[in-house]
Design an enzyme around this catalytic site. Structure first.
Site, short mmCIF file in Angstrom:
data_model
loop_
_atom_site.label_atom_id
_atom_site.label_comp_id
_atom_site.label_asym_id
_atom_site.label_seq_id
_atom_site.Cartn_x
_atom_site.Cartn_y
_atom_site.Cartn_z
N HIS A 33 -1.11 11.17 -1.71
CA HIS A 33 -2.40 10.71 -1.18
C HIS A 33 -3.28 10.14 -2.30
CE1 HIS A 33 -5.91 10.87 1.59
NE2 HIS A 33 -6.59 11.06 0.46
N GLU A 34 -3.44 10.90 -3.38
CA GLU A 34 -4.29 10.45 -4.48
C GLU A 34 -3.67 9.26 -5.22
OE1 GLU A 34 -7.19 11.47 -4.49
OE2 GLU A 34 -6.94 13.21 -3.20
N HIS A 37 -4.83 6.09 -3.60
CA HIS A 37 -6.14 5.67 -4.08
C HIS A 37 -6.04 5.05 -5.48
CE1 HIS A 37 -8.11 7.47 -0.71
NE2 HIS A 37 -7.94 8.73 -1.09
#
Length: 380
Positions: A33-34, A37
């Site tokens: 997920h990170e 980003h």
């Protein structure tokens, strides 16, 4: 002492049997997920100050050549990417005075000074990468093991069930459920299990002609593959080996990927459907769990084999992706909501309005976390 040590450090103990699988599952989902980003942010020219797995005090880390601090933090229940200009891990925008303190170089790379499309792309990349992780896992699983399927046939109708009341008969074949095309009996189950209390229209093939039947699934307590008690909707029809012709369907690489995309999309839709019904008070609150329940499931999955653990990663990744898209600050969906308003109006949301929404959103998120913790420990 030996028994105590074995219960903690043995392969079926708390550390190896539960905590390690839990950290494995959560770390992969959070990292992906990170990383979404991070990668898209970097691609958009945004500077990254920190990439953290976990919150709180840093356990260990290092700086890369771009000046990003990569670190593992004490509390392993999440993670964050802190971009240049962010005031905290929640990517709260700085006020005018703090923005003025940025150097000219940092202003070029500051997240909150980028065009709205770059900010939106960076934010949506986190949930998107979660979905891509699930697609990848499903594609590998379908490629390695194929898929177990059976024909969507009715072998038996349980007396007194919704199907019995609706007029289902042995030998009927499902064609569509509430407008959705059906190819396997699993398709029927997935359209029915999350719709308890909803009147569904079934198009059936009987004696070479199509008929339409309406049945309302009722809740039934069942035990899933990991031993958890779940409540699902059923209509009371049974499929068996004689009429269902169960078999394993094998897929090539392209077919595996296609099936994985379809399966992931279906899981996303069902997750969203569950959350909508939950907010409306139509789902059992015990179906929602927090870290304790996830840890328990991770331990049970690990006991069944590594492939089960990887499948849990895929399912949890979808859940994290969907939850982060909810339009609630400080979740990704809350940021996207602000950006949508900015794109439509041509100017950013005022600092005061944003601050009010952030405070309300944080309280809501904390309340949700307290709720699932209560479910884990005392409520269910």
């Amino acid at each position: 002492m030996g028994e105590i040590a074995l219960s903690i450090f043995g392969t079926d103990g708390l550390l190896i049997g539960t905590i390690v699988p839990f950290l494995f599952v959560l770390t992969i989902v959070v990292f992906v997920h990170e990383m979404g980003h991070y990668l898209v942010g970097r691609l958009c020219g945004i500077g990254v100050q920190a990439f953290s797995i976990g919150f709180g005090p840093e356990l260990f880390g290092f700086n890369d050549r771009h000046g990003t601090r990569w670190k593992l933090s004490l509390i392993p229940l999440g993670g964050y990417v802190k971009f240049v200009g962010d005031m905290n891990a929640a990517s709260t925008p700085p006020d005018a005075e703090q923005m003025a303190d940025l150097s000219d170089e940092d202003r070029k790379r500051a997240f909150h000074l980028q065009p709205v499309w770059k900010r939106a792309a960076t934010v949506v990349a986190g949930p998107l990468f979660n979905f891509l992780l699930t697609i990848a896992v499903f594609a590998v699983m379908f490629g390695l093991y194929g898929r177990f399927v059976s024909d969507p046939m009715v072998a038996e109708v349980r007396p007194g069930s919704p199907a019995d009341a609706a007029g289902f008969q042995p030998g009927d074949r499902f064609l569509r459920v509430d407008g959705n095309r059906v190819e396997t009996f699993t398709d029927v189950q997935r359209y029915v299990t999350g719709r308890a209390g909803d009147a569904l229209t079934f198009v059936m093939l009987r004696d070479e002609r199509e008929i339409e039947l309406v049945a309302t699934p009722e809740l039934s307590e069942q035990t899933d593959a990991l031993g958890n008690t779940i409540r699902v909707g059923i209509i009371g029809v049974v499929n068996n080996q004689e009429v269902g012709q169960p078999r394993i369907v094998e897929y090539g690489p392209l077919e595996s990927f296609t099936q994985a995309v379809v399966e992931t999309g279906d899981v996303i839709l069902r997750t969203g459907q569950f959350l909508k019904r939950f907010v409306a008070g139509r789902e059992d609150r015990c179906q929602l769990g927090g870290p304790v329940k996830i840890a328990d499931m991770a331990g049970k999955a690990a006991a069944k084999g590594f492939d089960w653990l990887v499948q849990l990663v895929a399912m949890l990744s979808v859940g994290i992706g969907v939850l982060n898209l909810l339009p609630i600050p400080p979740l990704d969906g809350g940021h996207l909501l602000f950006y949508a308003v900015e794109a439509a109006s041509g100017r950013p949301v005022s600092e005061r309005v944003m601050e009010l929404f952030y405070r309300a959103g944080v309280l809501l998120v904390l309340a949700f976390m307290a709720f699932v913790f209560w479910n884990d420990l005392f409520g269910c």
